[in-house]
Design a protein around this motif. Structure first.
Motif, mmCIF file in Angstrom:
data_model
loop_
_atom_site.group_PDB
_atom_site.id
_atom_site.type_symbol
_atom_site.label_atom_id
_atom_site.label_comp_id
_atom_site.label_asym_id
_atom_site.label_seq_id
_atom_site.Cartn_x
_atom_site.Cartn_y
_atom_site.Cartn_z
ATOM 1 N N GLU A 109 0.823 -1.208 0.000
ATOM 2 C CA GLU A 109 0.000 0.000 0.000
ATOM 3 C C GLU A 109 0.859 1.261 0.000
ATOM 4 O O GLU A 109 0.367 2.350 -0.296
ATOM 5 N N ASP A 110 2.131 1.124 0.346
ATOM 6 C CA ASP A 110 3.048 2.259 0.319
ATOM 7 C C ASP A 110 3.436 2.537 -1.138
ATOM 8 O O ASP A 110 3.927 1.643 -1.831
ATOM 9 N N PRO A 111 3.251 3.760 -1.626
ATOM 10 C CA PRO A 111 3.492 4.027 -3.052
ATOM 11 C C PRO A 111 4.930 3.825 -3.484
ATOM 12 O O PRO A 111 5.183 3.366 -4.603
ATOM 13 N N LEU A 112 5.895 4.149 -2.628
ATOM 14 C CA LEU A 112 7.296 3.989 -3.019
ATOM 15 C C LEU A 112 7.684 2.518 -3.107
ATOM 16 O O LEU A 112 8.318 2.079 -4.072
ATOM 17 N N ILE A 113 7.293 1.741 -2.101
ATOM 18 C CA ILE A 113 7.586 0.305 -2.106
ATOM 19 C C ILE A 113 6.911 -0.371 -3.292
ATOM 20 O O ILE A 113 7.489 -1.220 -3.975
ATOM 21 N N ALA A 114 5.653 0.021 -3.546
ATOM 22 C CA ALA A 114 4.908 -0.572 -4.655
ATOM 23 C C ALA A 114 5.543 -0.237 -5.993
ATOM 24 O O ALA A 114 5.650 -1.101 -6.879
ATOM 25 N N THR A 115 5.985 1.006 -6.170
ATOM 26 C CA THR A 115 6.597 1.391 -7.441
ATOM 27 C C THR A 115 7.898 0.638 -7.668
ATOM 28 O O THR A 115 8.186 0.195 -8.785
ATOM 29 N N HIS A 116 8.691 0.476 -6.614
ATOM 30 C CA HIS A 116 9.902 -0.337 -6.757
ATOM 31 C C HIS A 116 9.540 -1.765 -7.152
ATOM 32 O O HIS A 116 10.174 -2.356 -8.040
#
Length: 284
Positions: A109-116
Motif C-alpha cells: 500500500e506504500d506508493p514507493l515500495i509498490a513502485t519499486h
C-alpha cells in the motif's frame, strides 16, 4: 561495453569508478557534461541523455552488452523505465541490473515500495537477462546528513543494517560481468543493524568530532525538506520511509553480499574510518 545510467549519482558513480579501475569498458549516461565532472577521465565514455529522450537512449545503447539501471522517485518512473528497457531490447543487451530497494513489493500500500516492486516486475517480464539489486539505506548518506554534527531525523530508535555503496557497486558489477546471476534478486545490507544513536557514536569515534542524534517530529522534517527544495510528492515518500522504519523496529541483515562477493559486507565502522575526513567536514 557496460552502460551506467545515473552515472553521477551515489551508486552510479561508484559503479563507473570500479569499472574504470578494473579496466573494463564503461559508458556513463549523464544529462550534461557538467554532471560528469567528478567521474574518472581515463577509460570512461560519456553519453548525454535521459530516460525521457528515446533517441539519446538508443544512441547510448549502441554496442552495449550490459546496463546498470538506476531507479528514482517520480510519478512517471515506470513509463521512463519502459523507454530504457525497450532501447535495451532493440540493442540486444544481454543483462540489466536494476537498482531497487530492500523492501520492494508490488502489492504494498506504500506508493514507493509498490513502485519499486512494479519496476522490478516490469524488468523481470521484459525478456531481458536481469538481476535486481535491493539495498538498504546507504552508509554514504551520512556524508551529508549531519550538518553541524547534528543528525536530525524522524527515525526514533529504529535499527537498520546500513550498506556501503562500494559493496552495492561490486555486487552489481559481478552480476553484469559474470554468469549465474540472471533472474536473481539480491538484498544488500551491512553486517549489523544500527540505531541512529549508534551511528553518531561511531562517527564521533572515527572523526574525533562531536556528532549527536536528534529524533525530530515527522512534520518538522517534512517542512525542512520542502524548504530545501524537495517537492511535496517526494517529501511525502521520504516521510513514508521513516514511518515504516519506526514501525518495523529492527530490519533484518542479509548475507547476499558475502554470497556474491565471497567476503563479508563492509561494516559501518569501517566506512566511518575510510571516510572520516569527509564526514568531519560537516562539523564547523
Amino acid at each position: 561495453m557496460i552502460l551506467v545510467t545515473g552515472a553521477n549519482g551515489t551508486t552510479g558513480s561508484e559503479v563507473v569508478r570500479q569499472l574504470a579501475a578494473a579496466g573494463r569498458p564503461v559508458r556513463a549516461l549523464v544529462r550534461s557534461r557538467a554532471n560528469a565532472a567528478a567521474l574518472p577521465k581515463a577509460g570512461v565514455e560519456l553519453a548525454l541523455g535521459s530516460f525521457a529522450d528515446r533517441a539519446s537512449i538508443d544512441a547510448a545503447m549502441k554496442g552495449v552488452e550490459a546496463v546498470y539501471m538506476i531507479s528514482f522517485e517520480a510519478p512517471d518512473q515506470l513509463a521512463l523505465q519502459a523507454n530504457l528497457i525497450e532501447a535495451a531490447r532493440r540493442a540486444g543487451v544481454r543483462m540489466v541490473a536494476r537498482l531497487s530497494a530492500s523492501s520492494a513489493d508490488a502489492d504494498s500500500e506504500d506508493p514507493l515500495i509498490a513502485t519499486h516492486g512494479k519496476g522490478d516486475l516490469q524488468l523481470a517480464r521484459s525478456g531481458l537477462g536481469h538481476v535486481l539489486i535491493r539495498p538498504q539505506w546507504f552508509d554514504q548518506n551520512f556524508l551529508t546528513y549531519c550538518p553541524g554534527g547534528r543528525l536530525r531525523l524522524p527515525a526514533g530508535e529504529a535499527r537498520l543494517p546500513f550498506v556501503d555503496v562500494r559493496d552495492i557497486a561490486a555486487v552489481a558489477i559481478k552480476a553484469l560481468t559474470e554468469p549465474g546471476h540472471d533472474g536473481k534478486a539480491y538484498v544488500l545490507t551491512g553486517p549489523q543493524a544500527l540505531s541512529h544513536g549508534d551511528v553518531v557514536a561511531i562517527l564521533s569515534e572515527a572523526t574525533g568530532k562531536p556528532f549527536v542524534y536528534e529524533d525530530i517530529p515527522a512534520g518538522s522534517y517534512r517542512r525542512q525538506l520542502i524548504a530545501e527544495g524537495m517537492t511535496e510528492f517526494r517529501a511525502d515518500l521520504v516521510l513514508g520511509l521513516f514511518d515504516r522504519m519506526k514501525k518495523r523496529g529492527t530490519a533484518p541483515v542479509s548475507g547476499d553480499i558475502a554470497k556474491v562477493l565471497g567476503r563479508p559486507a563492509i561494516a559501518f565502522r569501517q566506512f566511518a574510518r575510510d571516510y572520516a575526513a569527509e564526514i568531519a567536514k560537516q562539523v564547523a
